[in-house]
Design a protein around this motif. Structure first.
Motif, mmCIF file in Angstrom:
data_model
loop_
_atom_site.group_PDB
_atom_site.id
_atom_site.type_symbol
_atom_site.label_atom_id
_atom_site.label_comp_id
_atom_site.label_asym_id
_atom_site.label_seq_id
_atom_site.Cartn_x
_atom_site.Cartn_y
_atom_site.Cartn_z
ATOM 1 N N LYS A 110 63.133 4.084 45.260
ATOM 2 C CA LYS A 110 63.737 4.978 46.242
ATOM 3 C C LYS A 110 62.835 5.108 47.468
ATOM 4 O O LYS A 110 63.315 5.078 48.606
ATOM 5 C CB LYS A 110 63.961 6.342 45.590
ATOM 6 C CG LYS A 110 64.369 7.434 46.521
ATOM 7 C CD LYS A 110 64.421 8.756 45.779
ATOM 8 C CE LYS A 110 64.476 9.925 46.732
ATOM 9 N NZ LYS A 110 64.443 11.204 46.014
ATOM 10 N N GLN A 111 61.547 5.233 47.246
ATOM 11 C CA GLN A 111 60.609 5.411 48.348
ATOM 12 C C GLN A 111 60.628 4.215 49.305
ATOM 13 O O GLN A 111 60.596 4.382 50.524
ATOM 14 C CB GLN A 111 59.181 5.644 47.832
ATOM 15 C CG GLN A 111 58.986 6.975 47.148
ATOM 16 C CD GLN A 111 59.534 7.019 45.712
ATOM 17 O OE1 GLN A 111 59.859 5.988 45.119
ATOM 18 N NE2 GLN A 111 59.674 8.214 45.180
ATOM 19 N N ILE A 112 60.665 3.020 48.762
ATOM 20 C CA ILE A 112 60.706 1.818 49.601
ATOM 21 C C ILE A 112 62.011 1.773 50.392
ATOM 22 O O ILE A 112 62.019 1.438 51.572
ATOM 23 C CB ILE A 112 60.517 0.543 48.753
ATOM 24 C CG1 ILE A 112 59.080 0.476 48.236
ATOM 25 C CG2 ILE A 112 60.864 -0.701 49.543
ATOM 26 C CD1 ILE A 112 58.839 -0.636 47.241
ATOM 27 N N PHE A 113 63.129 2.130 49.742
ATOM 28 C CA PHE A 113 64.411 2.124 50.425
ATOM 29 C C PHE A 113 64.404 3.110 51.589
ATOM 30 O O PHE A 113 64.809 2.777 52.710
ATOM 31 C CB PHE A 113 65.563 2.445 49.466
ATOM 32 C CG PHE A 113 66.901 2.267 50.106
ATOM 33 C CD1 PHE A 113 67.526 1.032 50.084
ATOM 34 C CD2 PHE A 113 67.518 3.309 50.770
ATOM 35 C CE1 PHE A 113 68.744 0.842 50.714
ATOM 36 C CE2 PHE A 113 68.733 3.147 51.403
ATOM 37 C CZ PHE A 113 69.352 1.902 51.362
ATOM 38 N N ILE A 114 63.933 4.340 51.345
ATOM 39 C CA ILE A 114 63.906 5.358 52.388
ATOM 40 C C ILE A 114 62.932 4.978 53.502
ATOM 41 O O ILE A 114 63.218 5.193 54.686
ATOM 42 C CB ILE A 114 63.576 6.743 51.796
ATOM 43 C CG1 ILE A 114 64.753 7.219 50.944
ATOM 44 C CG2 ILE A 114 63.251 7.756 52.896
ATOM 45 C CD1 ILE A 114 64.507 8.504 50.196
ATOM 46 N N LYS A 115 61.815 4.376 53.141
ATOM 47 C CA LYS A 115 60.858 3.938 54.164
ATOM 48 C C LYS A 115 61.504 2.924 55.101
ATOM 49 O O LYS A 115 61.278 2.942 56.305
ATOM 50 C CB LYS A 115 59.623 3.336 53.503
ATOM 51 C CG LYS A 115 58.543 2.947 54.485
ATOM 52 C CD LYS A 115 57.317 2.434 53.778
ATOM 53 C CE LYS A 115 56.247 2.067 54.783
ATOM 54 N NZ LYS A 115 55.050 1.555 54.136
ATOM 55 N N ASN A 116 62.345 2.047 54.561
ATOM 56 C CA ASN A 116 63.003 1.011 55.352
ATOM 57 C C ASN A 116 64.209 1.549 56.119
ATOM 58 O O ASN A 116 64.436 1.176 57.266
ATOM 59 C CB ASN A 116 63.435 -0.135 54.440
ATOM 60 C CG ASN A 116 63.998 -1.298 55.199
ATOM 61 O OD1 ASN A 116 64.928 -1.150 55.978
ATOM 62 N ND2 ASN A 116 63.456 -2.460 54.968
ATOM 63 N N SER A 117 65.000 2.439 55.488
ATOM 64 C CA SER A 117 66.280 2.874 56.055
ATOM 65 C C SER A 117 66.249 4.242 56.711
ATOM 66 O O SER A 117 67.202 4.616 57.380
ATOM 67 C CB SER A 117 67.340 2.898 54.954
ATOM 68 O OG SER A 117 67.456 1.630 54.373
#
Length: 97
Positions: free
Chosen positions: A9-16
């Protein structure tokens, strides 16, 4: 989009960026991203004063381990504030209140 499945989730939010809404439930959570789109009759981009509008949604399903399990796009005529969380979780679809 399937390349996100299994990522955190953290990687997704960092990107999006941050979601406009988040729903938590027993199996994890659903991140909701939404863009309001304005189109004129000739299907070109318009301004809010001269065009009809709709919402483009991206739903990101996160499990209890904090990993993306699936993503789904959907177009609707209502804003994110009117999404019914219980219907979203049970049917994999959104519904206005």
């Amino acid at each position: 989009m399937d390349s996100w499945v299994g990522k955190t989730k953290q990687i997704f939010i960092k990107n999006s960026g941050p979601p406009v809404r988040t729903f938590r439930h027993d199996d994890g959570e659903i991140l909701i991203y939404a863009d309001q789109i304005y189109k004129k009759a000739d299907n070109t981009n318009g301004s809010p004063m001269t065009a009809s509008n709709y919402w483009e949604y991206l739903f990101v399903y996160i499990n209890n381990e904090g990993k993306v399990t699936s993503l789904r796009n959907e177009k609707q005529n209502f804003p994110p504030q009117q999404i019914d969380a219980s219907v979203l979780r049970q049917t994999n679809s959104i519904s206005a209140k």
